[in-house]
Design an enzyme around this catalytic site. Structure first.
Site, PDB file in Angstrom:
ATOM      1  N   LYS A 162       0.840  -1.207   0.000  1.00 54.34           N
ATOM      2  CA  LYS A 162       0.000   0.000   0.000  1.00 54.34           C
ATOM      3  C   LYS A 162       0.879   1.263   0.000  1.00 54.34           C
ATOM      4  O   LYS A 162       0.572   2.249  -0.667  1.00 54.34           O
ATOM      5  CB  LYS A 162      -0.935  -0.012   1.223  1.00 54.34           C
ATOM      6  CG  LYS A 162      -2.037  -1.077   1.116  1.00 54.34           C
ATOM      7  CD  LYS A 162      -2.846  -1.233   2.401  1.00 54.34           C
ATOM      8  CE  LYS A 162      -3.840  -2.391   2.275  1.00 54.34           C
ATOM      9  NZ  LYS A 162      -4.630  -2.640   3.487  1.00 54.34           N
TER      10      LYS A 162
ATOM     11  N   GLN B 278      -4.196  -1.766   9.828  1.00 56.96           N
ATOM     12  CA  GLN B 278      -4.235  -3.072   9.160  1.00 56.96           C
ATOM     13  C   GLN B 278      -4.812  -4.134  10.099  1.00 56.96           C
ATOM     14  O   GLN B 278      -4.409  -4.245  11.258  1.00 56.96           O
ATOM     15  CB  GLN B 278      -2.822  -3.463   8.685  1.00 56.96           C
ATOM     16  CG  GLN B 278      -2.760  -4.717   7.838  1.00 56.96           C
ATOM     17  CD  GLN B 278      -3.455  -4.586   6.482  1.00 56.96           C
ATOM     18  OE1 GLN B 278      -3.619  -3.497   5.939  1.00 56.96           O
ATOM     19  NE2 GLN B 278      -3.900  -5.704   5.925  1.00 56.96           N
TER      20      GLN B 278
ATOM     21  N   ASP C 217     -10.734   3.133   4.815  1.00 54.67           N
ATOM     22  CA  ASP C 217     -11.133   1.727   4.713  1.00 54.67           C
ATOM     23  C   ASP C 217     -12.658   1.582   4.672  1.00 54.67           C
ATOM     24  O   ASP C 217     -13.168   0.517   4.300  1.00 54.67           O
ATOM     25  CB  ASP C 217     -10.627   0.949   5.938  1.00 54.67           C
ATOM     26  CG  ASP C 217      -9.394   0.103   5.642  1.00 54.67           C
ATOM     27  OD1 ASP C 217      -9.235  -0.324   4.486  1.00 54.67           O
ATOM     28  OD2 ASP C 217      -8.615  -0.137   6.580  1.00 54.67           O
TER      29      ASP C 217
HETATM   30  N1  GUN Z   1      -6.994  -6.844   6.338  1.00 56.63           N
HETATM   31  C1  GUN Z   1      -7.451  -7.508   5.261  1.00 56.63           C
HETATM   32  N2  GUN Z   1      -8.039  -6.642   4.398  1.00 56.63           N
HETATM   33  C2  GUN Z   1      -7.944  -5.425   4.946  1.00 56.63           C
HETATM   34  C3  GUN Z   1      -8.366  -4.138   4.522  1.00 56.63           C
HETATM   35  O1  GUN Z   1      -8.969  -3.936   3.472  1.00 56.63           O
HETATM   36  N3  GUN Z   1      -8.073  -3.115   5.377  1.00 56.63           N
HETATM   37  C4  GUN Z   1      -7.447  -3.301   6.565  1.00 56.63           C
HETATM   38  N4  GUN Z   1      -7.222  -2.234   7.340  1.00 56.63           N
HETATM   39  N5  GUN Z   1      -7.050  -4.487   6.983  1.00 56.63           N
HETATM   40  C5  GUN Z   1      -7.302  -5.544   6.175  1.00 56.63           C
END
Ligand code: GUN
Length: 291
Positions: free
Chosen positions: A52, A96, A119
């Site tokens: 990311k 995350q 998110d």
């Molecule tokens: N863990 C798995 N997918 C995601 C996501 O889209 N965002 C976040 N913050 N954690 C994740």
């Protein structure tokens, strides 16, 4: 069979975003700034978060990665979040998931300011999404809508079967595809681990979204001809023939299912890159919302 190429589509989207960043810069405006918090050293999570950050660089965003020990207390994590909420330079941020067991995920999500919740996990944003109001749509379902849209897969009046009811994918996906929107207007069945006669249901599906996290769960006998299959699964499976010791497996037995498909996403290179691209899109939106 047409492969829904998430890698290529995400690359196109990133090019579009990079152009928008250039135009912001040319107007003397601030570029988007995404922050990500990661707690602990989980290999998969670290890979995702680093990717990311790399994406941000690629499109010209600023980024900040905050790595915290897995021993951190919930209170300490909440105070890090508070700092990001108050930091005017940060347009959006993510924490995350998953988090260590001693930290309550819901408390953490609730602590993120909805305007910075790129998110789209905060109840305020989930509520707006469910009401079809403008908001941050969480990146994976948003990416799937975008992929279906760009490949002009018809969804109107189609029977979509979603397998898996997670807050991140299955649940929002079922809501979004049932809504009155360009990619939507579907008749949606949301199935999960307690669903009876799943195969009877998947055999009626025009579109299947497999998001249950069980490698190669969906097999050819469970789908009808000309089905469209979106594979959200991405599980690390031990594989001694690989240098890193694992391979990535989707929720779909690709080799046999793809033979019956009109459209199908590969793993890797399908939904994953789209998720990352849509996080950038949401971060750009967070920046523009502040103008
Ligand atoms: N863990 C798995 N997918 C995601 C996501 O889209 N965002 C976040 N913050 N954690 C994740």
């Amino acid at each position: 069979m047409i492969l829904l190429d998430g890698k290529k589509t995400a690359s196109n989207i990133k090019d579009e975003i990079a152009l928008k960043v250039k135009s912001l810069k040319n107007k003397g405006k601030k570029v988007p700034h995404l922050a990500a918090i990661i707690v602990g050293n989980d290999g998969a999570s670290l890979t995702y978060v680093n990717a990311k950050v790399k994406d941000c660089k690629q499109v010209g965003f600023d980024s900040t990665l905050i790595k915290l020990s897995k021993e951190i207390t919930e209170q300490e994590l909440l105070s890090e979040i508070d700092k990001l909420n108050k930091n005017n330079d940060i347009d959006g941020f993510i924490v995350q998931l998953p988090l260590p067991k001693h930290i309550n995920e819901q408390n953490v999500i609730m602590a993120i300011h909805p305007d910075k919740d790129v998110d789209g996990f905060h109840p305020t944003n989930v509520g707006k999404m469910a009401l079809n109001l403008p908001t941050f749509i969480s990146a994976t379902p948003f990416g799937i809508l975008e992929l279906l849209g760009r490949y002009k897969v018809k969804t109107e009046g189609k029977h979509v079967v979603v397998i898996g009811r997670s807050h991140i994918v299955g649940s929002p996906m079922s809501i979004l595809l049932s809504q009155k929107r360009t990619v939507g207007n579907s008749t949606v069945t949301l199935t999960h681990s307690r669903t009876k006669n799943l195969k009877e249901i998947t055999l009626q599906a025009d579109i299947i979204v497999a998001a249950l996290g069980i490698p190669e769960f969906l097999t050819a006998d469970m789908v009808k001809d000309n089905v469209t299959v979106i594979d959200v699964g991405i599980t690390r499976v031990d594989d001694t023939t690989k240098k890193n010791g694992y391979r990535l497996a989707g929720d779909v037995k690709f080799d046999e299912v793809s033979k019956k498909c009109a459209f199908i996403t590969p793993v890797p290179g399908g939904v994953g890159p789209m998720t990352r691209a849509m996080l950038l899109k949401n971060t750009l939106l967070a920046r523009i919302n502040k103008e």
